[in-house]
Design an enzyme around this catalytic site. Structure first.
Site, PDB file in Angstrom:
ATOM      1  N   ALA A 272       5.070  -7.253   4.735  1.00  0.00           N
ATOM      2  CA  ALA A 272       4.353  -6.029   5.080  1.00  0.00           C
ATOM      3  C   ALA A 272       4.056  -5.954   6.581  1.00  0.00           C
ATOM      4  O   ALA A 272       3.315  -6.782   7.114  1.00  0.00           O
ATOM      5  CB  ALA A 272       3.042  -5.960   4.295  1.00  0.00           C
TER       6      ALA A 272
ATOM      7  N   ASN B 259      20.075  -7.886  12.735  1.00  0.00           N
ATOM      8  CA  ASN B 259      20.016  -6.477  12.295  1.00  0.00           C
ATOM      9  C   ASN B 259      20.276  -6.308  10.806  1.00  0.00           C
ATOM     10  O   ASN B 259      21.434  -6.221  10.374  1.00  0.00           O
ATOM     11  CB  ASN B 259      20.991  -5.646  13.123  1.00  0.00           C
ATOM     12  CG  ASN B 259      20.488  -5.458  14.544  1.00  0.00           C
ATOM     13  OD1 ASN B 259      20.326  -6.430  15.290  1.00  0.00           O
ATOM     14  ND2 ASN B 259      20.187  -4.235  14.913  1.00  0.00           N
TER      15      ASN B 259
ATOM     16  N   TYR C 147       5.961  -4.640  19.231  1.00  0.00           N
ATOM     17  CA  TYR C 147       6.452  -5.086  17.920  1.00  0.00           C
ATOM     18  C   TYR C 147       6.821  -6.569  17.978  1.00  0.00           C
ATOM     19  O   TYR C 147       6.374  -7.378  17.153  1.00  0.00           O
ATOM     20  CB  TYR C 147       7.670  -4.248  17.494  1.00  0.00           C
ATOM     21  CG  TYR C 147       8.400  -4.845  16.317  1.00  0.00           C
ATOM     22  CD1 TYR C 147       7.787  -4.929  15.066  1.00  0.00           C
ATOM     23  CD2 TYR C 147       9.701  -5.351  16.460  1.00  0.00           C
ATOM     24  CE1 TYR C 147       8.453  -5.497  13.985  1.00  0.00           C
ATOM     25  CE2 TYR C 147      10.363  -5.911  15.391  1.00  0.00           C
ATOM     26  CZ  TYR C 147       9.743  -5.992  14.150  1.00  0.00           C
ATOM     27  OH  TYR C 147      10.399  -6.571  13.095  1.00  0.00           O
TER      28      TYR C 147
ATOM     29  N   ILE D 163      24.289   8.070  21.090  1.00  0.00           N
ATOM     30  CA  ILE D 163      24.598   6.694  21.519  1.00  0.00           C
ATOM     31  C   ILE D 163      23.677   6.388  22.701  1.00  0.00           C
ATOM     32  O   ILE D 163      23.767   7.050  23.751  1.00  0.00           O
ATOM     33  CB  ILE D 163      26.079   6.565  21.914  1.00  0.00           C
ATOM     34  CG1 ILE D 163      26.950   6.851  20.675  1.00  0.00           C
ATOM     35  CG2 ILE D 163      26.370   5.188  22.499  1.00  0.00           C
ATOM     36  CD1 ILE D 163      28.435   6.941  20.973  1.00  0.00           C
TER      37      ILE D 163
ATOM     38  N   ASN E 273       0.827  -1.223   0.000  1.00  0.00           N
ATOM     39  CA  ASN E 273       0.000   0.000   0.000  1.00  0.00           C
ATOM     40  C   ASN E 273       0.855   1.264   0.000  1.00  0.00           C
ATOM     41  O   ASN E 273       0.332   2.368   0.090  1.00  0.00           O
ATOM     42  CB  ASN E 273      -0.965   0.008   1.193  1.00  0.00           C
ATOM     43  CG  ASN E 273      -0.224   0.026   2.520  1.00  0.00           C
ATOM     44  OD1 ASN E 273       1.004   0.134   2.550  1.00  0.00           O
ATOM     45  ND2 ASN E 273      -0.953  -0.089   3.615  1.00  0.00           N
TER      46      ASN E 273
ATOM     47  N   THR F 211      11.609 -11.822  13.381  1.00  0.00           N
ATOM     48  CA  THR F 211      12.648 -10.974  13.987  1.00  0.00           C
ATOM     49  C   THR F 211      13.213 -11.585  15.265  1.00  0.00           C
ATOM     50  O   THR F 211      12.515 -12.316  15.975  1.00  0.00           O
ATOM     51  CB  THR F 211      12.024  -9.604  14.349  1.00  0.00           C
ATOM     52  OG1 THR F 211      12.910  -8.903  15.218  1.00  0.00           O
ATOM     53  CG2 THR F 211      10.695  -9.736  15.077  1.00  0.00           C
TER      54      THR F 211
END
Ligand code: UDP
Length: 327
Positions: A73, A169, A140, A205, A32, A116
């Site tokens: 997505a 990562n 998340y 940092i 989208n 993840t």
């Protein structure tokens, strides 16, 4: 073989479309463009659509004669997921449910899923293997955990085949610089360090008091093109076997924030301005993958494992930004 790539206009999605096309698959991007870019859709057709549009998903799966789905997505910003969890559960969890049930209806039962390391939460030990307990520490991570669970249940109950890929990562850019990392806002370390070197804002940092050698967090940076290749291998595996699987994808070596800064300084020849600020909420001290399973079962072999190669890609991509914005 036609593959629906949800989120194919995004960072890892676009690199995966390139890898899929190179391997002889036909990617069809379902996106989208809420977080991705039309200009990143360079391999295959674009179907403009939302995951919440179940009927559109079913029609797209049938009309494009889709045989498997690679599902990227999703929203991915950890901090945003804590300030607005509803958006994450809506888009990531309900979006995945909408996709899976559309696949069930259209009788498309093969899926490769973008997961993840955030599903592990704070590691009890590193390097992390796939059987480490799953205890996410932010919405998340929970949204990806719940999506994984749904896929496992669709496998058990409806004969789906799923390949769940847990990225560490993701970083770097396509070696030919046809696509790269373009998040807005950018929250990832390597592009922010590169931008600081190129005259942008000083790098903040996030904490120098972690229990690591130099006090900053350690992460396992993996080249986006190596991640892309893992999706190709996962698809080939589900096509040629009746297997499903869960795989960590990382290089198995960790670099601290200070070490990343040093590499960026060496690659750019420029000093990176920095400031130390308090820890970011939800950052574990160290995340390093054990990816032996992906190597053994998928035959995955990262080609761009050196941090210097990863940083060079991001550096060149960032240098080209001004030129591309004038196109
Ligand atoms: N980080 C940092 N400053 C920044 C962005 C990130 O110090 O501006 C640190 C962050 O705390 C983490 C590491 O860099 O330890 C990698 O963060 P990133 O957001 O790139 O990925 P994450 O590990 O959160 O998925």
């Amino acid at each position: 073989m036609n593959i629906l790539v949800t989120g194919g206009a995004g960072y890892i999605g676009s690199h995966t479309c390139k890898a899929l096309a190179a391997a002889g698959f036909n990617p069809v991007v379902y996106d989208n463009i809420s977080r991705g870019y039309e200009r990143a859709i360079k391999w295959g057709k674009w179907v403009k659509g939302d995951l919440s549009d179940h009927a559109h998903l079913v029609r797209s799966l049938i009309d494009y004669k889709i045989e498997a789905v690679v599902h990227f997505a999703a929203y991915i910003v950890v901090g945003e997921s804590s300030s607005d969890p509803a958006a994450y559960y809506q888009n990531n969890v309900l979006g995945t449910l909408s996709l899976l049930s559309a696949m069930k209806q259209a009788q498309v039962k093969k899926i490769v899923f973008s997961s993840t390391a955030a599903v592990y939460g704070t590691p009890k030990s590193v390097p992390l293997t796939e059987d480490h307990p799953l205890e996410p520490i932010n919405p998340y991570g929970w949204s990806k955990f719940m999506s994984e669970k749904m896929i496992l249940d669709f496998q058990r109950s409806y004969g789906f085949q799923g390949m769940i890929l847990r990225y560490f990562n993701a970083s770097g850019a396509d070696p030919e610089l046809e696509v790269g990392e373009d998040h807005v806002p950018e929250t990832h370390l390597i592009p922010l360090v590169v931008r600081a070197a190129l005259g942008g804002k000083p790098l903040q940092i996030f904490g120098n008091d972690y229990p690591t050698n130099d006090g900053s967090c350690i992460r396992d940076y993996i080249h986006v093109s190596d991640l892309a290749q893992a999706h190709v291998l996962a698809l080939q595996k589900i096509n040629t076997s009746n297997q499903s699987g869960i795989y960590n994808l990382g290089n198995g070596s960790g670099y601290s924030v200070f070490e990343v800064i040093k590499v960026v300084e060496a690659v750019s020849g420029k000093k990176v301005p920095t400031t130390i600020v308090p820890r970011r909420v939800g950052d574990p001290a160290t995340l390093i993958a054990n990816s032996s399973l992906a190597k053994a079962e998928l035959g995955w072999c990262p080609k761009y494992a050196e941090l210097e190669t990863i940083v060079k890609g991001t550096y060149e991509w960032e240098l080209g930004r001004e030129f591309r914005s004038g196109l």
